[in-house]
Design an enzyme around this catalytic site. Structure first.
Site, mmCIF file in Angstrom:
data_model
loop_
_atom_site.group_PDB
_atom_site.id
_atom_site.type_symbol
_atom_site.label_atom_id
_atom_site.label_comp_id
_atom_site.label_asym_id
_atom_site.label_seq_id
_atom_site.Cartn_x
_atom_site.Cartn_y
_atom_site.Cartn_z
ATOM 1 N N ASP A 57 0.842 -1.201 0.000
ATOM 2 C CA ASP A 57 0.000 0.000 0.000
ATOM 3 C C ASP A 57 0.878 1.251 0.000
ATOM 4 O O ASP A 57 2.094 1.173 0.206
ATOM 5 C CB ASP A 57 -0.963 0.001 1.198
ATOM 6 C CG ASP A 57 -0.256 -0.211 2.535
ATOM 7 O OD1 ASP A 57 0.994 -0.227 2.576
ATOM 8 O OD2 ASP A 57 -0.952 -0.364 3.551
ATOM 9 N N HIS A 94 -7.889 -2.038 10.382
ATOM 10 C CA HIS A 94 -7.592 -2.128 8.949
ATOM 11 C C HIS A 94 -6.434 -3.081 8.692
ATOM 12 O O HIS A 94 -5.585 -3.327 9.543
ATOM 13 C CB HIS A 94 -7.385 -0.744 8.308
ATOM 14 C CG HIS A 94 -6.089 -0.063 8.602
ATOM 15 N ND1 HIS A 94 -5.909 1.295 8.473
ATOM 16 C CD2 HIS A 94 -4.884 -0.539 9.005
ATOM 17 C CE1 HIS A 94 -4.673 1.619 8.778
ATOM 18 N NE2 HIS A 94 -4.033 0.519 9.102
HETATM 19 P P1 PGA Z 1 2.086 -0.178 12.550
HETATM 20 O O1 PGA Z 1 0.952 -0.102 11.445
HETATM 21 O O2 PGA Z 1 2.841 -1.444 12.293
HETATM 22 O O3 PGA Z 1 2.923 1.039 12.321
HETATM 23 O O4 PGA Z 1 1.400 -0.205 13.890
HETATM 24 C C1 PGA Z 1 0.041 -1.136 11.297
HETATM 25 C C2 PGA Z 1 -1.046 -0.783 10.307
HETATM 26 O O5 PGA Z 1 -1.551 0.349 10.330
HETATM 27 O O6 PGA Z 1 -1.423 -1.657 9.518
#
Ligand code: PGA
Length: 236
Positions: free
Chosen positions: A67, A138
């Protein structure tokens, strides 16, 4: 789906890196998709160390980007690509043809989506997808309410994602949309790892693995995948 709890984030990372190395021993030309974000960074470092010490062969695999924030590219500090290149692709000295990433600055983002969809179809889907979980449940940038059947698409970011996403940037940054693989790609991946470390992720992981399977909470899709691992460093 299986769940495993490790002593700490480093143990999760070591296990994940060895798992990826083992997969590449069996299938050197595997198609991998590893999330950016804070959670996988120790895994990237562990994987780079395995590669640099001759314990992992990443010369023939292909990485697909998961993404990106719309309007941002890998040279923009704070972008998803920025961290992937900094912590994984550059240290591994990957060849450009080993990387397929969205151009989130493209004028025709739908075309970018179709290109990545087509690439994944040609490759026969992902061999391994490693994702984290957002504080709103998400997966990648598939926000609550996204159909499980979506492939690559452009998304309007949830308010929580815009707020939490500020942690990747050195100064306040306006985020509005994202471009992301869809949850159909997760369904079709041969193996999925959902990784979460730190107590702040306890509640969302609990909801993902024990709550109802619903598009209102995207990470709950993990319960439907026959070959998914949920690796955490806290008791679920
Ligand atoms: P993070 O992000 O690993 O920085 O907590 C996870 C995500 O938003 O999918």
């Amino acid at each position: 789906m299986s769940t495993r709890t490790f002593a700490d984030a480093n143990e999760v990372a070591q296990h994940a890196a060895r798992h990826i190395a083992d997969l590449l021993t069996q299938k050197p030309d595997a198609t991998l998709c590893l999330a950016s974000g804070e959670t996988p960074i120790p895994t990237f470092r562990a994987l780079v160390e395995l590669a640099q010490t001759g314990h992992a062969n990443l010369n023939e695999c292909t990485f697909v980007g998961l993404d990106e924030w719309v309007g941002f590219g890998p040279t923009d500090e704070g972008s998803c690509g920025y961290y992937l290149y900094r912590d994984l692709f550059d240290p591994l000295r990957l060849r450009p043809e080993q990387i397929r990433y969205f151009d989130a600055k493209a004028s025709d983002l739908d075309r970018e989506c179709r290109k990545i969809d087509q690439f994944l179809t040609e490759r026969g889907g992902l061999d391994l997808l490693l994702v984290g979980i957002g504080m709103n449940g998400h997966i990648a940038l598939n926000e609550p309410g996204t159909p499980f059947t979506n492939r690559c698409h452009v998304v309007e970011l949830a308010e929580m994602t815009k707020t939490v996403g500020q942690k990747y940037f050195t100064q306040p940054t306006e985020l509005s949309h994202g471009i992301t693989l869809g949850l159909q790609h997760l369904t079709e991946a041969r193996e999925v790892i959902l990784m979460a470390t730190g107590e702040r992720k306890r509640d969302v992981i609990q909801q993902a693995v024990e709550g109802p399977v619903t598009e209102a909470f995207p990470a709950s899709i993990i319960q439907q995948h026959p070959n998914a691992h949920v690796w955490v460093d806290f008791a679920v």
